[in-house]
Enzyme design. Structure first.
Site, PDB file in Angstrom:
ATOM      1  N   LYS A   1      -8.828  31.690   9.102  1.00 49.11           N
ATOM      2  CA  LYS A   1     -10.050  32.046   8.193  1.00 49.11           C
ATOM      3  C   LYS A   1     -11.454  32.309   9.068  1.00 49.11           C
ATOM      4  O   LYS A   1     -12.408  32.824   8.721  1.00 49.11           O
ATOM      5  CB  LYS A   1     -10.719  31.045   7.031  1.00 49.11           C
ATOM      6  N   GLY A   2     -11.267  31.835  10.369  1.00 51.16           N
ATOM      7  CA  GLY A   2     -12.521  31.816  11.282  1.00 51.16           C
ATOM      8  C   GLY A   2     -12.655  33.082  11.707  1.00 51.16           C
ATOM      9  O   GLY A   2     -14.015  33.142  12.012  1.00 51.16           O
TER      10      GLY A   2
ATOM     11  N   ASP B   1     -11.572  34.202  15.818  1.00 55.72           N
ATOM     12  CA  ASP B   1     -12.788  33.542  16.258  1.00 55.72           C
ATOM     13  C   ASP B   1     -12.897  33.147  17.681  1.00 55.72           C
ATOM     14  O   ASP B   1     -13.859  33.348  18.423  1.00 55.72           O
ATOM     15  CB  ASP B   1     -13.326  32.211  15.137  1.00 55.72           C
TER      16      ASP B   1
ATOM     17  N   ASP C   1      -8.690  29.225  22.618  1.00 57.21           N
ATOM     18  CA  ASP C   1      -8.819  27.730  23.031  1.00 57.21           C
ATOM     19  C   ASP C   1      -7.777  27.427  24.007  1.00 57.21           C
ATOM     20  O   ASP C   1      -7.557  28.037  25.185  1.00 57.21           O
ATOM     21  CB  ASP C   1      -8.945  26.950  22.133  1.00 57.21           C
TER      22      ASP C   1
ATOM     23  N   LYS D   1     -12.705  29.715  25.311  1.00 55.68           N
ATOM     24  CA  LYS D   1     -13.139  28.667  25.907  1.00 55.68           C
ATOM     25  C   LYS D   1     -12.627  28.725  27.469  1.00 55.68           C
ATOM     26  O   LYS D   1     -11.536  29.031  27.730  1.00 55.68           O
ATOM     27  CB  LYS D   1     -12.540  27.219  25.267  1.00 55.68           C
TER      28      LYS D   1
ATOM     29  N   PHE E   1     -17.139  21.556  21.486  1.00 49.81           N
ATOM     30  CA  PHE E   1     -16.951  21.861  20.137  1.00 49.81           C
ATOM     31  C   PHE E   1     -17.839  22.717  19.372  1.00 49.81           C
ATOM     32  O   PHE E   1     -19.028  22.274  19.507  1.00 49.81           O
ATOM     33  CB  PHE E   1     -16.507  20.713  19.268  1.00 49.81           C
TER      34      PHE E   1
ATOM     35  N   ASP F   1     -15.215  26.297  11.595  1.00 53.95           N
ATOM     36  CA  ASP F   1     -15.458  25.223  10.879  1.00 53.95           C
ATOM     37  C   ASP F   1     -15.504  23.653  11.649  1.00 53.95           C
ATOM     38  O   ASP F   1     -15.044  23.420  12.548  1.00 53.95           O
ATOM     39  CB  ASP F   1     -14.217  24.928   9.981  1.00 53.95           C
TER      40      ASP F   1
ATOM     41  N   ARG G   1     -18.426  27.090   7.982  1.00 52.37           N
ATOM     42  CA  ARG G   1     -17.985  28.339   8.327  1.00 52.37           C
ATOM     43  C   ARG G   1     -19.281  29.548   8.190  1.00 52.37           C
ATOM     44  O   ARG G   1     -19.084  30.588   8.588  1.00 52.37           O
ATOM     45  CB  ARG G   1     -16.798  29.142   7.749  1.00 52.37           C
TER      46      ARG G   1
HETATM   47  P1  IMP Z   1      -5.934  27.557  19.909  1.00 57.10           P
HETATM   48  O1  IMP Z   1      -4.384  27.956  19.342  1.00 57.10           O
HETATM   49  O2  IMP Z   1      -5.697  26.261  20.474  1.00 57.10           O
HETATM   50  O3  IMP Z   1      -6.292  28.751  21.155  1.00 57.10           O
HETATM   51  O4  IMP Z   1      -7.042  27.401  19.084  1.00 57.10           O
HETATM   52  C1  IMP Z   1      -7.391  28.360  18.075  1.00 57.10           C
HETATM   53  C2  IMP Z   1      -7.795  27.900  16.992  1.00 57.10           C
HETATM   54  O5  IMP Z   1      -8.381  26.602  17.128  1.00 57.10           O
HETATM   55  C3  IMP Z   1      -9.109  28.696  16.515  1.00 57.10           C
HETATM   56  O6  IMP Z   1      -8.865  29.946  15.609  1.00 57.10           O
HETATM   57  C4  IMP Z   1     -10.177  27.964  15.583  1.00 57.10           C
HETATM   58  O7  IMP Z   1      -9.550  27.828  14.191  1.00 57.10           O
HETATM   59  C5  IMP Z   1      -9.690  26.491  16.344  1.00 57.10           C
HETATM   60  N1  IMP Z   1     -10.530  25.830  17.113  1.00 57.10           N
HETATM   61  C6  IMP Z   1     -10.598  25.902  18.588  1.00 57.10           C
HETATM   62  N2  IMP Z   1     -11.788  25.557  19.244  1.00 57.10           N
HETATM   63  C7  IMP Z   1     -12.542  25.153  18.142  1.00 57.10           C
HETATM   64  C8  IMP Z   1     -13.905  24.639  18.040  1.00 57.10           C
HETATM   65  O8  IMP Z   1     -14.630  24.425  18.878  1.00 57.10           O
HETATM   66  N3  IMP Z   1     -14.502  24.600  16.832  1.00 57.10           N
HETATM   67  C9  IMP Z   1     -13.632  25.042  15.716  1.00 57.10           C
HETATM   68  N4  IMP Z   1     -12.712  25.389  15.588  1.00 57.10           N
HETATM   69  C10 IMP Z   1     -11.976  25.609  16.913  1.00 57.10           C
HETATM   70 MG    MG Z   2     -10.334  26.053  12.607  1.00 57.05          MG
END
Ligand code: IMP
Ligand code: MG
Length: 187
Positions: A43-44, A100, A103, A131, A152, A159, A165
């Protein structure tokens, strides 16, 4: 309740608006002769998608895919769960995935592989935030709104425990902090 606390705003709605205008320009130039299909990650990416596509002057299609990789707090579960698949045909289309934040790379790495199974002409990635951390899965974003260190953040689609959000800005949350208005951790 920490009612008087102010959010630690990293990117204001004005900064986001200005950055998006530049990004739209770059994307439109790159997709000049292409049939663009935007796939937004629920949903981000919802606020980001809505503001981004408004800037395009050429026709495009968009659809959503629902995946989750996070628990309901601050740490990744490391598992990708698909909650909703795409429902439009992307065969031979130029796909731009809009999310969004990049990470660990788990979500977007998984998504790229998943979408490639439908036979698109190309798949590129556009994220609002990136990030600056070592990725668990090696995936690069083609368009990045803002880069940030390993902190964070919440707001503008992101969220904290599935809330906040809706905020028009992106704020940072310290390790032992909760957003203003939220019950503090000790209560
Ligand atoms: P990844 O799969 O680790 O790259 O993370 C991606 C998902 O983790 C994003 O689409 C977000 O939903 C969530 N996420 C990563 N970092 C943050 C943060 O700092 N705040 C909120 N959600 C995050
Ligand atoms: Mg999330």
């Amino acid at each position: 309740m920490n009612k008087d606390k102010q959010p630690n705003i990293l990117f204001s709605s004005e900064q986001i608006r200005e950055r998006l205008a530049t990004m739209v320009g770059e994307i439109e130039k790159d997709y000049r002769d292409k049939e663009l299909v935007v796939i937004a990650v629920l949903k981000g990416s919802v606020l980001f998608l809505a503001d981004l596509v408004r800037g395009f002057s050429r026709p495009l299609a968009f659809d959503f895919i629902g995946v989750s990789s996070y628990g309901n707090s601050r740490t990744s579960l490391g598992l990708i769960k698909m909650e909703k698949d795409i429902s439009i045909d992307i065969r031979d289309k130029d796909v731009l995935v809009v999310d969004d934040i990049l990470d660990t790379g788990r979500t977007l790495g998984w998504l790229k592989d998943h979408l490639n199974k439908f036979g698109p002409r190309s798949v590129k990635i556009c994220v609002l935030l990136e990030k600056e951390v070592d990725r668990v899965i090696d995936v690069e974003a083609n368009y990045v709104g803002f880069s940030l260190p390993n902190v964070f953040v919440y707001g503008y689609g992101l969220d904290y425990r599935d809330r906040y959000r809706h905020l028009p800005y992106i704020a940072q949350l310290g390790d032992n902090e909760v957003p203003p208005g939220e019950k503090s951790l000790e209560e």
